[in-house]
Scaffold this motif. Structure first.
Motif, PDB file in Angstrom:
ATOM      1  N   GLU A 171       0.162  -3.098  -4.269  1.00 17.75           N
ATOM      2  CA  GLU A 171      -0.239  -3.423  -5.637  1.00 17.75           C
ATOM      3  C   GLU A 171      -0.343  -2.119  -6.422  1.00 17.75           C
ATOM      4  N   ASN A 172       0.497  -2.002  -7.437  1.00 16.02           N
ATOM      5  CA  ASN A 172       0.560  -0.761  -8.204  1.00 16.02           C
ATOM      6  C   ASN A 172      -0.397  -0.778  -9.381  1.00 16.02           C
ATOM      7  N   ILE A 173      -0.958   0.384  -9.674  1.00 15.59           N
ATOM      8  CA  ILE A 173      -1.863   0.573 -10.808  1.00 15.59           C
ATOM      9  C   ILE A 173      -1.091   1.315 -11.893  1.00 15.59           C
ATOM     10  N   ILE A 174      -1.027   0.715 -13.081  1.00 16.33           N
ATOM     11  CA  ILE A 174      -0.257   1.290 -14.181  1.00 16.33           C
ATOM     12  C   ILE A 174      -1.207   1.751 -15.285  1.00 16.33           C
ATOM     13  N   LYS A 175      -1.004   2.975 -15.748  1.00 16.01           N
ATOM     14  CA  LYS A 175      -1.791   3.522 -16.856  1.00 16.01           C
ATOM     15  C   LYS A 175      -0.830   4.070 -17.901  1.00 16.01           C
ATOM     16  N   GLY A 176      -1.025   3.635 -19.145  1.00 14.12           N
ATOM     17  CA  GLY A 176      -0.157   4.120 -20.209  1.00 14.12           C
ATOM     18  C   GLY A 176       1.305   3.822 -19.978  1.00 14.12           C
ATOM     19  N   ASN A 177       1.587   2.631 -19.446  1.00 17.00           N
ATOM     20  CA  ASN A 177       2.949   2.181 -19.169  1.00 17.00           C
ATOM     21  C   ASN A 177       3.654   3.025 -18.102  1.00 17.00           C
ATOM     22  N   GLN A 178       2.874   3.775 -17.320  1.00 17.93           N
ATOM     23  CA  GLN A 178       3.427   4.585 -16.234  1.00 17.93           C
ATOM     24  C   GLN A 178       2.717   4.237 -14.928  1.00 17.93           C
ATOM     25  N   LEU A 179       3.463   4.327 -13.828  1.00 21.91           N
ATOM     26  CA  LEU A 179       2.833   4.164 -12.516  1.00 21.91           C
ATOM     27  C   LEU A 179       1.832   5.296 -12.310  1.00 21.91           C
ATOM     28  N   TYR A 180       0.633   4.944 -11.878  1.00 25.07           N
ATOM     29  CA  TYR A 180      -0.405   5.963 -11.650  1.00 25.07           C
ATOM     30  C   TYR A 180      -0.767   6.060 -10.166  1.00 25.07           C
ATOM     31  N   ALA A 181      -0.958   4.911  -9.539  1.00 28.51           N
ATOM     32  CA  ALA A 181      -1.358   4.907  -8.128  1.00 28.51           C
ATOM     33  C   ALA A 181      -0.916   3.598  -7.483  1.00 28.51           C
ATOM     34  N   SER A 182      -0.923   3.601  -6.167  1.00 26.18           N
ATOM     35  CA  SER A 182      -0.632   2.384  -5.420  1.00 26.18           C
ATOM     36  C   SER A 182      -1.769   2.097  -4.456  1.00 26.18           C
ATOM     37  N   VAL A 183      -2.073   0.811  -4.298  1.00 24.25           N
ATOM     38  CA  VAL A 183      -2.989   0.363  -3.258  1.00 24.25           C
ATOM     39  C   VAL A 183      -2.138  -0.379  -2.240  1.00 24.25           C
ATOM     40  N   ILE A 184      -2.061   0.186  -1.059  1.00 23.94           N
ATOM     41  CA  ILE A 184      -1.168  -0.318  -0.017  1.00 23.94           C
ATOM     42  C   ILE A 184      -1.998  -1.028   1.046  1.00 23.94           C
ATOM     43  N   GLY A 185      -1.895  -2.339   1.081  1.00 22.15           N
ATOM     44  CA  GLY A 185      -2.612  -3.128   2.074  1.00 22.15           C
ATOM     45  C   GLY A 185      -1.762  -3.326   3.315  1.00 22.15           C
ATOM     46  N   ILE A 186      -2.342  -3.060   4.471  1.00 22.98           N
ATOM     47  CA  ILE A 186      -1.604  -3.155   5.738  1.00 22.98           C
ATOM     48  C   ILE A 186      -2.382  -4.029   6.712  1.00 22.98           C
ATOM     49  N   GLY A 187      -1.713  -5.037   7.230  1.00 22.29           N
ATOM     50  CA  GLY A 187      -2.270  -5.849   8.301  1.00 22.29           C
ATOM     51  C   GLY A 187      -1.422  -5.636   9.538  1.00 22.29           C
ATOM     52  N   LEU A 188      -1.995  -4.990  10.537  1.00 28.90           N
ATOM     53  CA  LEU A 188      -1.248  -4.647  11.746  1.00 28.90           C
ATOM     54  C   LEU A 188      -1.906  -5.290  12.956  1.00 28.90           C
ATOM     55  N   ASN A 189      -1.131  -6.109  13.675  1.00 37.07           N
ATOM     56  CA  ASN A 189      -1.638  -6.740  14.895  1.00 37.07           C
ATOM     57  C   ASN A 189      -1.654  -5.713  16.022  1.00 37.07           C
ATOM     58  N   VAL A 190      -2.857  -5.359  16.453  1.00 41.68           N
ATOM     59  CA  VAL A 190      -3.003  -4.270  17.424  1.00 41.68           C
ATOM     60  C   VAL A 190      -3.358  -4.791  18.814  1.00 41.68           C
ATOM     61  N   ASN A 191      -4.576  -5.303  18.973  1.00 40.92           N
ATOM     62  CA  ASN A 191      -5.048  -5.693  20.304  1.00 40.92           C
ATOM     63  C   ASN A 191      -5.287  -7.191  20.466  1.00 40.92           C
ATOM     64  N   GLN A 192      -4.898  -7.986  19.476  1.00 41.76           N
ATOM     65  CA  GLN A 192      -5.043  -9.439  19.596  1.00 41.76           C
ATOM     66  C   GLN A 192      -4.041  -9.959  20.632  1.00 41.76           C
ATOM     67  N   SER A 193      -4.474 -10.903  21.462  1.00 43.07           N
ATOM     68  CA  SER A 193      -3.619 -11.352  22.562  1.00 43.07           C
ATOM     69  C   SER A 193      -3.167 -12.797  22.441  1.00 43.07           C
ATOM     70  N   SER A 194      -3.569 -13.485  21.373  1.00 40.32           N
ATOM     71  CA  SER A 194      -3.156 -14.878  21.188  1.00 40.32           C
ATOM     72  C   SER A 194      -2.918 -15.161  19.711  1.00 40.32           C
ATOM     73  N   PHE A 195      -1.807 -15.827  19.409  1.00 43.18           N
ATOM     74  CA  PHE A 195      -1.470 -16.182  18.031  1.00 43.18           C
ATOM     75  C   PHE A 195      -1.080 -17.655  17.984  1.00 43.18           C
ATOM     76  N   GLU A 196      -2.103 -18.494  18.137  1.00 42.99           N
ATOM     77  CA  GLU A 196      -1.880 -19.935  18.192  1.00 42.99           C
ATOM     78  C   GLU A 196      -1.308 -20.447  16.873  1.00 42.99           C
ATOM     79  N   GLY A 197      -0.220 -21.181  16.963  1.00 43.00           N
ATOM     80  CA  GLY A 197       0.419 -21.735  15.782  1.00 43.00           C
ATOM     81  C   GLY A 197       1.297 -20.753  15.031  1.00 43.00           C
ATOM     82  N   LEU A 198       1.444 -19.537  15.562  1.00 41.18           N
ATOM     83  CA  LEU A 198       2.292 -18.510  14.937  1.00 41.18           C
ATOM     84  C   LEU A 198       3.305 -18.006  15.966  1.00 41.18           C
TER      85      LEU A 198
END
Length: 243
Positions: free
Chosen positions: A115-142
């Protein structure tokens, strides 16, 4: 790098965006949640994760050197940074499923929401959300989901992974600063899932069609070679790649 750890939050992206409005944030401010109750993915999808087992975090980074029409390169560098970090930890058969899902051995292990943050019609910053499956051992229904632990049998330290991702993200940031966009695009395309292979797609009108992924445009659209050697570009709302 400033790391904020939370026990539970609705969304690390929402929290970090609000924080950026209320105060001046240090570049590479990171919010990590043990439990994210309303994690979001692309196109409004929900990111579900077992509390404490996986990484749900967001990175705030300034991107004022990137123009508005170049913002897909932010997606490229975070995808490549995660790929490099996971490869350094022994995760095999890594690919990027357009636009920025990370797969290992054809299983999804990571989703990204930028999700980018725009100031004065210019890109200013980004908020980068990351969901990483690390140690979960079951993904029922997926059936198409997996985790680092399931794939390798090893247990992973969350903070070590975060530091590795940020390390490679900073490396790729120097490439963006040099404006070597062609090199970034070429590397990204070389890592695309099912590139140059016959693949099945579903269009926005639910029609199913076949094609070959040839790459992406500079604006991030997927380039697909259709029947009769016709190449067409699709954005995220127009097409989905089926497994």
């Amino acid at each position: 790098m400033n790391i904020i750890k939370l026990d539970a939050i609705d969304s690390t992206n929402t929290f970090l965006k609000k924080l950026s409005v209320e105060s001046t944030l240090e570049d590479y401010t990171i919010v990590i949640a043990r439990n994210q109750t309303s994690g979001r993915g692309q196109m409004g999808t929900v990111w579900s994760s077992e509390a404490g087992k996986n990484l749900t975090f967001s990175i705030y980074t300034r991107v004022s050197h990137v123009k508005k029409d170049e913002q897909f390169y932010i997606s490229i560098v975070i995808s490549l940074a995660i790929l490099k970090a996971l490869k350094s930890m022994g995760i095999p058969d890594l690919k990027v499923k357009w636009p920025n899902d990370i797969l290992s051995a054809n299983y999804k292990i990571c989703g990204i929401l930028i999700e980018n943050i725009i100031k004065g019609n210019q890109l200013y910053a980004s908020v980068i959300g990351i969901g990483l499956n690390v140690n979960q051992s079951s993904f029922e229904g997926l059936p198409n989901a997996s985790s680092m632990k399931l794939i390798t049998g090893n247990y992973y330290n969350h903070e070590e992974i975060v530091h590795q991702i940020v390390y490679y993200l900073k490396k790729y940031e120097t490439v963006i600063n040099k404006r070597d966009f062609k090199a970034l695009l070429n590397e990204y395309e070389s890592q695309l899932f099912r590139k140059d292979k016959p693949s099945t797609f579903k269009g926005k009108d639910e029609n199913i069609f076949m094609g070959f992924i040839k790459g992406v445009s500079t604006s991030g659209k997927l380039r697909v070679l259709l029947e009769d050697e016709i190449e067409k570009e699709f954005d995220l709302k127009e097409v989905s790649l089926l497994h």
